[in-house]
Design a protein around this motif. Structure first.
Motif, PDB file in Angstrom:
ATOM      1  N   PHE A   1       0.852  -1.192   0.000  1.00  0.00           N
ATOM      2  CA  PHE A   1       0.000   0.000   0.000  1.00  0.00           C
ATOM      3  C   PHE A   1       0.891   1.247   0.000  1.00  0.00           C
ATOM      4  O   PHE A   1       1.869   1.328   0.749  1.00  0.00           O
TER       5      PHE A   1
ATOM      6  N   THR B   1      -4.853   6.378  -1.906  1.00  0.00           N
ATOM      7  CA  THR B   1      -4.024   5.185  -1.706  1.00  0.00           C
ATOM      8  C   THR B   1      -4.014   4.307  -2.945  1.00  0.00           C
ATOM      9  O   THR B   1      -5.058   4.055  -3.550  1.00  0.00           O
TER      10      THR B   1
ATOM     11  N   CYS C   1      -3.175   0.508  -3.870  1.00  0.00           N
ATOM     12  CA  CYS C   1      -2.997  -0.809  -3.262  1.00  0.00           C
ATOM     13  C   CYS C   1      -2.645  -1.813  -4.354  1.00  0.00           C
ATOM     14  O   CYS C   1      -3.332  -1.863  -5.382  1.00  0.00           O
TER      15      CYS C   1
ATOM     16  N   THR D   1       0.066   5.210   0.605  1.00  0.00           N
ATOM     17  CA  THR D   1      -0.996   6.114   1.025  1.00  0.00           C
ATOM     18  C   THR D   1      -0.495   7.549   1.111  1.00  0.00           C
ATOM     19  O   THR D   1       0.607   7.796   1.611  1.00  0.00           O
TER      20      THR D   1
ATOM     21  N   TYR E   1      -2.168  -5.804  -4.897  1.00  0.00           N
ATOM     22  CA  TYR E   1      -2.364  -7.121  -4.304  1.00  0.00           C
ATOM     23  C   TYR E   1      -1.803  -8.213  -5.218  1.00  0.00           C
ATOM     24  O   TYR E   1      -1.951  -8.137  -6.452  1.00  0.00           O
TER      25      TYR E   1
END
Length: 239
Positions: free
Chosen positions: A145, A223, A225, A147, A227
């Protein structure tokens, strides 16, 4: 524009168009040049231009309006469009019976560029905090992440204070996010992501971009992200 055979031409054009939006050369709500005009500007085919525009449409930066053209998206973080229940990584894993862990956290003070300033509703150059975290489920690395939030004097600059739930930390500052917009796309991992997530060249990545806010507290979050595709599932609750 670079001529790199390893970097698709449409993606190079998309970078140029994206920069026009981020630097506000193209203003919110403004109609951009037609596909044919862009073909003349960049000396490429209409198919290439269309693919570049499609990429920015998928990023929610542009939108098409039938018979009128393509326009720069008017972004407002407190809009209800695409609004969902704000749910952090810790809560997501808890609901799956797993424990979220933070394997690495780094907090730093920086200055907002045009893109981040636009998303956080501040001026370019204003102080921001950038929080980078590698997160897992107790057994495996799951995500990275990055942010961005507006700097406040009472925010900790100690990385150790960001190993738990970010939203729980915000709650200690009387910030409780109540608006969220996000979009999701599949991407190929960059070398940086491969290193952070400890994955190979062909591992699919799910990119989730999140905008949250609590406008009454002048809080805005942006943010990105990332994955690992084989280790994460995104659930939607329509109940």
């Amino acid at each position: 524009m670079r001529h790199d055979s390893a970097y698709p031409l449409y993606a190079q054009i998309a970078d140029q168009l994206r920069a026009n939006i981020q630097t506000e050369k193209w203003q919110e709500g403004e109609r951009i040049p037609t596909e044919m005009d862009l073909c003349d500007i960049y000396h490429v085919s209409r198919i290439t231009i269309r693919k570049a525009i499609d990429e920015l449409v998928s990023e929610n930066l542009l939108y098409r309006q039938r018979a009128k053209g393509t326009f720069v998206k008017q972004f407002s973080p407190d809009t209800n469009e695409y609004a969902t229940v704000v749910k952090g990584f810790t809560q997501e894993l808890r609901e799956q019976g797993k424990n979220a862990t933070t394997l690495q956290a780094d907090i730093s003070k920086s200055h907002a560029d045009h893109k981040i300033a636009k998303y956080l509703q501040i001026k370019p150059g204003d102080d921001i905090l950038i929080l980078k975290r590698v997160r897992g489920d107790g057994k495996n690395i799951v995500a990275f992440f990055k942010t961005h939030i507006i700097f406040r004097e009472d925010y900790s600059l100690k990385s150790k204070d960001y190993y738990g739930s970010f939203y729980d930390y915000l709650a200690t500052k009387d910030i409780r996010v109540n608006q969220e917009n996000e979009y999701i796309e599949a991407i190929s991992a960059t070398r940086e992501l491969q290193k952070l997530l400890k994955i190979g060249d062909n591992e699919p990545i799910l990119k989730r971009v999140r905008f949250t806010s609590q406008k009454e507290m002048n809080f805005f979050e942006y943010t990105e992200c990332f994955y690992i595709g084989s280790k994460y599932r995104y659930y939607l609750d329509f109940g």
